[in-house]
Design an enzyme around this catalytic site. Structure first.
Site, PDB file in Angstrom:
ATOM      1  N   ASP A  90      -6.726  -6.224  -5.949  1.00  0.00           N
ATOM      2  CA  ASP A  90      -6.316  -7.119  -4.855  1.00  0.00           C
ATOM      3  C   ASP A  90      -7.512  -7.997  -4.476  1.00  0.00           C
ATOM      4  OD1 ASP A  90      -5.137  -8.271  -2.615  1.00  0.00           O
ATOM      5  OD2 ASP A  90      -5.623  -6.565  -1.326  1.00  0.00           O
ATOM      6  N   ASP A 126     -15.997  -2.253  -4.548  1.00  0.00           N
ATOM      7  CA  ASP A 126     -16.104  -3.490  -3.771  1.00  0.00           C
ATOM      8  C   ASP A 126     -17.575  -3.889  -3.776  1.00  0.00           C
ATOM      9  OD1 ASP A 126     -13.974  -4.838  -1.536  1.00  0.00           O
ATOM     10  OD2 ASP A 126     -16.090  -5.386  -1.273  1.00  0.00           O
ATOM     11  N   CYS A 149      -3.794 -13.934  -3.374  1.00  0.00           N
ATOM     12  CA  CYS A 149      -3.540 -14.504  -2.053  1.00  0.00           C
ATOM     13  C   CYS A 149      -3.879 -16.002  -2.044  1.00  0.00           C
ATOM     14  CB  CYS A 149      -4.315 -13.753  -0.978  1.00  0.00           C
ATOM     15  SG  CYS A 149      -6.094 -13.748  -1.252  1.00  0.00           S
ATOM     16  N   ARG A 196       0.839  -1.207   0.000  1.00  0.00           N
ATOM     17  CA  ARG A 196       0.000   0.000   0.000  1.00  0.00           C
ATOM     18  C   ARG A 196       0.873   1.256   0.000  1.00  0.00           C
ATOM     19  NH1 ARG A 196      -3.275  -2.876   4.655  1.00  0.00           N
ATOM     20  NH2 ARG A 196      -4.883  -3.927   3.416  1.00  0.00           N
ATOM     21  N   PHE A 205     -11.572  -4.203  -5.576  1.00  0.00           N
ATOM     22  CA  PHE A 205     -11.561  -5.074  -4.392  1.00  0.00           C
ATOM     23  C   PHE A 205     -10.952  -4.277  -3.230  1.00  0.00           C
ATOM     24  CE2 PHE A 205     -10.852  -7.860  -8.131  1.00  0.00           C
ATOM     25  CZ  PHE A 205     -11.945  -8.727  -8.043  1.00  0.00           C
ATOM     26  N   ALA A 265     -16.823  -6.646  -9.215  1.00  0.00           N
ATOM     27  CA  ALA A 265     -15.600  -6.039  -9.732  1.00  0.00           C
ATOM     28  C   ALA A 265     -15.497  -6.115 -11.259  1.00  0.00           C
ATOM     29  CB  ALA A 265     -14.386  -6.711  -9.104  1.00  0.00           C
TER      30      ALA A 265
HETATM   31  N1  SAH Z   1      -7.506  -4.638  -1.113  1.00  0.00           N
HETATM   32  C1  SAH Z   1      -8.068  -4.840   0.191  1.00  0.00           C
HETATM   33  C2  SAH Z   1      -8.329  -6.283   0.536  1.00  0.00           C
HETATM   34  C3  SAH Z   1      -9.196  -6.988  -0.448  1.00  0.00           C
HETATM   35  S1  SAH Z   1      -9.976  -8.392   0.217  1.00  0.00           S
HETATM   36  C4  SAH Z   1      -7.176  -4.211   1.250  1.00  0.00           C
HETATM   37  O1  SAH Z   1      -6.151  -3.645   0.913  1.00  0.00           O
HETATM   38  O2  SAH Z   1      -7.511  -4.317   2.430  1.00  0.00           O
HETATM   39  C5  SAH Z   1     -11.050  -8.776  -1.086  1.00  0.00           C
HETATM   40  C6  SAH Z   1     -12.238  -7.833  -1.238  1.00  0.00           C
HETATM   41  O3  SAH Z   1     -12.911  -8.188  -2.430  1.00  0.00           O
HETATM   42  C7  SAH Z   1     -13.273  -7.894  -0.137  1.00  0.00           C
HETATM   43  O4  SAH Z   1     -13.510  -6.611   0.349  1.00  0.00           O
HETATM   44  C8  SAH Z   1     -14.545  -8.426  -0.811  1.00  0.00           C
HETATM   45  O5  SAH Z   1     -15.727  -7.805  -0.328  1.00  0.00           O
HETATM   46  C9  SAH Z   1     -14.300  -8.045  -2.235  1.00  0.00           C
HETATM   47  N2  SAH Z   1     -14.913  -8.892  -3.251  1.00  0.00           N
HETATM   48  C10 SAH Z   1     -14.925 -10.244  -3.304  1.00  0.00           C
HETATM   49  N3  SAH Z   1     -15.477 -10.656  -4.447  1.00  0.00           N
HETATM   50  C11 SAH Z   1     -15.846  -9.545  -5.136  1.00  0.00           C
HETATM   51  C12 SAH Z   1     -16.462  -9.319  -6.397  1.00  0.00           C
HETATM   52  N4  SAH Z   1     -16.818 -10.329  -7.173  1.00  0.00           N
HETATM   53  N5  SAH Z   1     -16.653  -8.037  -6.786  1.00  0.00           N
HETATM   54  C13 SAH Z   1     -16.298  -7.005  -5.996  1.00  0.00           C
HETATM   55  N6  SAH Z   1     -15.710  -7.168  -4.801  1.00  0.00           N
HETATM   56  C14 SAH Z   1     -15.483  -8.417  -4.372  1.00  0.00           C
END
Ligand code: SAH
Length: 397
Positions: free
Chosen positions: A301, A252, A341, A214, A230, A281
């Site tokens: 992410d 998100d 991840c 970040r 995300f 997304a």
């Molecule tokens: N980048 C974030 C962590 C991401 S965790 C950070 O820095 O903290 C993954 C995220 O993706 C979660 O918030 C979840 O709500 C979201 N997510 C999962 N599937 C998704 C989708 N199909 N479309 C949009 N968001 C999604």
């Protein structure tokens, strides 16, 4: 805790090499599963022995799990009590205090910190604990005593809701073991303020593993327009805004996550620069492309697309598609950050998907940086495959 006469668990003929090499696990097929061994209660402490009978260490044992024995100590005579666990906590805490500097970090990262299957994230005086092995689950009262002695936290949440608990025959539940939780709490990371919901959020409420990534991306984003896909609670996007990005769009599908990101934007005085889109997304990426939008920095992410071996072939294509949809949104000479991840997707396989996604979108560029999780997520030398986080930062032409 009295540890007199611990049961023994014997490795089968020829199966002691890895344990002798310092590997912290023995799989169920490597263990002599006679009736007595099979009948040991899940999570028992046991002496792990070579076929010769020689003691190799003290382990927790679960006859019903594929990872049947997890070594807690090379000293088979060790007493596992609050002092024992407290020494590991103290060692882990000293390391984090040196590495991170503020009391917001992953305090315990399982085997790497000598506590198999245990995750502890620290949010100042509040701790979120995840116990993902039957052995450590059974030791919960002892671990709580040790946490009390070492940190005297005001709040402890047992966030025992991970699906991996089912592999250990454990219930999934969330319990506030100490203190009270009156809603989300504040944390500090990279000098910015954020909020995390410790009981209702995703995983432990915050993803400390991306801390360094970040900061790096916030540096690249100065003066630019940023798309944070995300975004969860704004770890990338809100920091970028605070560090001088011109605009940030967080995408998100979780409203609570975006609410937390909005709160963080307010806490850091960047409300005016950050906007939010509650969307799927990939649909959001397609819409932005159709609208002709482009950004100086695009961050993707996602959650793990591959959760088990059967899903690898299909799941990895998610990364390729993500890059195919995200790359067109990057301005010429702009930057694309993509992460995975999924621990089953190794770095070369991930890089392959990124390369294909770029080709699919007819974009070229260069990898600037290949990175992983922040240093408070160390890896046991015997378990290199547990280094789950991979991230590539590219500049696109
Ligand atoms: N980048 C974030 C962590 C991401 S965790 C950070 O820095 O903290 C993954 C995220 O993706 C979660 O918030 C979840 O709500 C979201 N997510 C999962 N599937 C998704 C989708 N199909 N479309 C949009 N968001 C999604």
């Amino acid at each position: 805790m009295s540890q007199k006469k611990l049961p023994s668990v014997l490795l089968r003929a020829g199966e002691d090499r890895r344990a002798r090499d310092g590997h912290p696990w023995a799989f169920s097929n490597e263990i002599l599963m006679d009736a007595e061994t099979k009948a040991l209660p899940a999570g028992s402490l046991a002496i792990l022995r070579a076929p010769s009978g020689e003691a190799l260490g003290l382990a927790t044992f679960n006859p019903h799990s594929l990872i049947a024995a997890r070594v807690l100590s090379a000293d088979a005579e060790a007493t596992v009590d609050a002092l024992f666990l407290g020494r590991r906590l103290a060692r882990a805490m000293a390391l984090r205090d040196r590495l991170v500097g503020v009391p917001y970090y992953r305090l315990i990262h399982a085997e790497a910190d000598g506590l198999p299957g245990v995750i502890v994230d620290r949010f100042g005086d509040a701790l979120v604990v995840q116990l993902n092995s039957a052995g450590m689950d059974k030791l919960t009262p002892v671990l709580l005593e040790a946490l009390e002695a070492e940190l005297a936290p005001t709040t402890i949440v047992l966030k025992n809701d991970s699906p991996v608990r089912e592999l250990e025959g454990l219930k999934r539940e969330v319990i506030v073991a100490k203190g009270e939780l009156a809603g989300p709490i504040e944390l500090v990371e990279n000098g910015a303020r954020f909020v995390a919901d410790l009981s209702g959020g995703q995983k432990t409420g915050w993803f400390y593993d991306q801390r360094d990534n970040r900061r790096f991306m916030a540096g690249l984003a100065k003066g630019g327009d940023v798309l944070d896909v995300f975004s969860y609670s704004g770890g990338f996007g809100v920091l970028a805004a605070k560090e001088g990005a011109k605009s940030v769009l967080c995408v998100d599908r979780s409203q609570p996550a975006l609410d937390a990101a909005q709160q963080a934007a307010t806490l850091n005085g960047v409300d005016g620069k950050v906007t939010f889109d509650k969307s799927e997304a990939f649909e959001a990426l397609e819409k932005l492309a159709a609208a002709g939008r482009q950004f100086d920095v695009v961050i993707c992410d996602p959650p793990a697309f591959v959760k088990n071996r059967k899903e690898i072939k299909v799941g990895v294509q998610g990364y390729r598609k993500m890059v195919r949809l995200a790359a067109p949104l990057v301005k010429p000479s702009g930057f694309l950050f993509v992460a995975s991840c999924s621990h089953l997707v190794d770095p070369p396989l991930f890089a392959e998907q990124v390369r294909r996604g770029l080709r699919d979108s007819s974009r070229s560029g260069r990898i600037l940086r290949s990175s992983g999780a922040a240093l408070d997520h160390p890896v046991h030398p015997g378990l290199p495959e547990t280094a789950y986080l991979k991230a590539l930062t590219l500049q696109l032409d």
